[in-house]
Design a protein around this motif. Structure first.
Motif, mmCIF file in Angstrom:
data_model
loop_
_atom_site.group_PDB
_atom_site.id
_atom_site.type_symbol
_atom_site.label_atom_id
_atom_site.label_comp_id
_atom_site.label_asym_id
_atom_site.label_seq_id
_atom_site.Cartn_x
_atom_site.Cartn_y
_atom_site.Cartn_z
ATOM 1 N N UNK A 143 -71.408 84.494 -41.451
ATOM 2 C CA UNK A 143 -70.770 84.082 -42.209
ATOM 3 C C UNK A 143 -69.285 84.461 -42.573
ATOM 4 N N UNK A 144 -68.584 83.174 -43.004
ATOM 5 C CA UNK A 144 -66.603 82.851 -43.029
ATOM 6 C C UNK A 144 -66.253 84.123 -43.668
ATOM 7 N N UNK A 145 -65.456 84.614 -43.331
ATOM 8 C CA UNK A 145 -64.498 85.333 -44.346
ATOM 9 C C UNK A 145 -63.357 85.112 -44.758
ATOM 10 N N UNK A 146 -62.526 84.534 -45.722
ATOM 11 C CA UNK A 146 -61.010 84.305 -45.522
ATOM 12 C C UNK A 146 -60.627 85.497 -46.095
ATOM 13 N N UNK A 147 -60.339 86.014 -45.237
ATOM 14 C CA UNK A 147 -59.009 87.589 -45.828
ATOM 15 C C UNK A 147 -58.384 87.567 -46.532
ATOM 16 N N UNK A 148 -57.613 88.348 -46.959
ATOM 17 C CA UNK A 148 -56.414 88.365 -48.386
ATOM 18 C C UNK A 148 -55.671 88.090 -47.289
ATOM 19 N N UNK A 149 -55.691 87.783 -45.733
ATOM 20 C CA UNK A 149 -54.218 87.817 -44.857
ATOM 21 C C UNK A 149 -54.029 86.661 -44.256
ATOM 22 N N UNK A 150 -55.079 85.455 -44.557
ATOM 23 C CA UNK A 150 -54.755 83.631 -44.516
ATOM 24 C C UNK A 150 -55.685 83.640 -43.178
ATOM 25 N N UNK A 151 -56.024 84.725 -42.743
ATOM 26 C CA UNK A 151 -57.608 84.409 -41.299
ATOM 27 C C UNK A 151 -58.772 84.151 -41.441
ATOM 28 N N UNK A 152 -58.982 83.315 -41.312
ATOM 29 C CA UNK A 152 -61.107 83.214 -41.458
ATOM 30 C C UNK A 152 -61.724 84.103 -40.238
ATOM 31 N N UNK A 153 -62.252 84.652 -40.662
ATOM 32 C CA UNK A 153 -63.245 85.649 -40.002
ATOM 33 C C UNK A 153 -64.724 85.257 -39.975
ATOM 34 N N UNK A 154 -65.282 85.799 -38.884
ATOM 35 C CA UNK A 154 -67.105 85.662 -38.627
ATOM 36 C C UNK A 154 -67.397 87.271 -39.024
ATOM 37 N N UNK A 155 -67.819 87.004 -39.620
ATOM 38 C CA UNK A 155 -68.537 88.415 -39.869
ATOM 39 C C UNK A 155 -70.024 88.573 -39.665
#
Length: 165
Positions: A143-155
């Motif tokens: 899943x793509x997660x738009x972190x609060x810091x603005x980065x998109x992370x893959x989980x």
């Protein structure tokens, strides 16, 4: 014309539900009565403009009434049912995930933040950024997660199993 928003169903453990129900009863009964008595006693002292006890009691009364409303709304829309063991992220599940490329698992319970007081597991609500991103994802999916810091992370979802008290 817009329709009013439907209340969001809240998932709680049975232990948390019992604790919050007891808190509500205490607030609506003894605590509310105690505040009424304190306000009445402060009124009897005379001039209310400079009566610190009166103003403190009124402030506390406002906080108690707000908490009563919050608890009544939450408990009116609560579910304590165990989720299906289908390995899909949903309220009431212990979710194990990892960041793509990492081999360290992270674990949390998807439910109401009020659960935190009763259990040592970290709790995220379905409305939190992480909870919302993972909601509905199945074991093994990424899943793509738009972190609060603005980065998109893959989980990667490692597993999602029903919470057991």
């Amino acid at each position: 014309m817009t329709t009013p928003a439907q209340p969001t169903q809240v998932w709680l453990t049975q232990k948390t539900f019992a604790r919050l129900s007891a808190e509500l009863e205490d607030l609506k009964g003894p605590r509310r009565q105690e505040i009424i008595e304190r306000i009445s006693a402060a009124r009897d002292e005379g001039d209310l403009k400079e009566n610190g006890g009166y103003h403190a009691a009124k402030d506390e009364q406002g906080k108690i009434e707000a908490r009563i409303i919050q608890l009544e709304e939450m408990l009116a829309n609560v579910s304590t049912e165990t989720s299906a063991d289908d390995h899909t992220v949903s309220p009431g599940k212990v979710v194990t995930y990892r960041y793509a490329g990492d081999d360290e698992d992270e674990v949390f319970l998807l439910g109401a933040r009020e659960i935190d007081d009763d259990h040592e597991i970290e709790v995220f609500s379905p409305q939190s950024p992480l909870g919302a991103a993972l909601l509905g994802a199945a074991k093994g999916s990424t899943v793509d997660f738009d972190a609060p810091n603005g980065k998109t992370l893959k989980l990667e979802i490692v597993d999602a199993v029903p919470f057991q008290e």
